[in-house]
Design a protein around this motif. Structure first.
Motif, PDB file in Angstrom:
ATOM      1  N   ARG A  53       0.796  -1.148   0.177  1.00 31.37           N
ATOM      2  CA  ARG A  53      -0.235   0.029  -0.110  1.00 31.37           C
ATOM      3  C   ARG A  53       0.966   1.174   0.043  1.00 31.37           C
ATOM      4  NH1 ARG A  53      -5.074  -1.539   3.969  1.00 31.37           N
ATOM      5  NH2 ARG A  53      -5.621  -3.076   2.726  1.00 31.37           N
ATOM      6  N   MET A  56       2.229   1.759  -3.597  1.00 27.91           N
ATOM      7  CA  MET A  56       1.155   2.005  -4.567  1.00 27.91           C
ATOM      8  C   MET A  56       0.734   3.520  -4.301  1.00 27.91           C
ATOM      9  SD  MET A  56       1.076  -0.397  -6.751  1.00 27.91           S
ATOM     10  CE  MET A  56      -0.361   0.131  -7.639  1.00 27.91           C
ATOM     11  N   GLY A  57       0.746   3.815  -3.149  1.00 26.63           N
ATOM     12  CA  GLY A  57       0.306   5.170  -2.891  1.00 26.63           C
ATOM     13  C   GLY A  57      -1.393   5.370  -2.987  1.00 26.63           C
ATOM     14  N   LYS A  58      -1.747   6.594  -3.689  1.00 23.40           N
ATOM     15  CA  LYS A  58      -3.106   6.548  -3.983  1.00 23.40           C
ATOM     16  C   LYS A  58      -3.603   6.137  -5.292  1.00 23.40           C
ATOM     17  CE  LYS A  58      -3.660  11.221  -1.434  1.00 23.40           C
ATOM     18  NZ  LYS A  58      -3.969  12.444  -1.534  1.00 23.40           N
ATOM     19  N   GLN A  59      -2.590   5.667  -6.120  1.00 25.25           N
ATOM     20  CA  GLN A  59      -2.956   4.998  -7.379  1.00 25.25           C
ATOM     21  C   GLN A  59      -3.545   3.488  -7.170  1.00 25.25           C
ATOM     22  OE1 GLN A  59      -2.689   6.462 -10.180  1.00 25.25           O
ATOM     23  NE2 GLN A  59      -1.961   8.271  -9.723  1.00 25.25           N
ATOM     24  N   GLY A  60      -3.244   2.929  -6.162  1.00 29.09           N
ATOM     25  CA  GLY A  60      -3.632   1.669  -5.368  1.00 29.09           C
ATOM     26  C   GLY A  60      -4.792   1.355  -4.842  1.00 29.09           C
ATOM     27  N   THR A  62      -8.421   0.421  -4.631  1.00 25.30           N
ATOM     28  CA  THR A  62      -9.170  -0.693  -5.332  1.00 25.30           C
ATOM     29  C   THR A  62     -10.752  -0.499  -4.568  1.00 25.30           C
ATOM     30  OG1 THR A  62      -8.205  -2.299  -4.126  1.00 25.30           O
ATOM     31  CG2 THR A  62      -7.735  -2.005  -6.295  1.00 25.30           C
TER      32      THR A  62
END
Length: 65
Positions: A53, A56-60, A62
């Motif tokens: 997590r 990935m930062g805010k791109q991850g 889901t």
């Protein structure tokens, strides 16, 4: 006594191998696996998820239904 030692060494090896595949510090997790045995595996999983997590930062983000 030999069986307990064998389980601890195998646990250290398997958690170290999983740490290598996950990109986590191998020596730290291998020692933790050797000292604590299979009890270190849930802690390893939570650290693996936290590292994922963080990477990935805010791109991850889901959505799980």
């Amino acid at each position: 006594m030999f069986a307990i030692t064998l389980v601890l060494v195998y646990s250290g090896y398997s958690i170290g191998n999983a740490a290598f595949k996950s990109g986590l510090p191998v020596k730290r997790w291998a020692i933790a696996g050797t000292l604590f045995g299979p009890a270190a595996y849930p802690l390893f999983n939570s650290h693996k998820q936290l590292a994922y997590r963080k990477a990935m930062g805010k791109q991850g983000i889901t959505i799980i239904l």
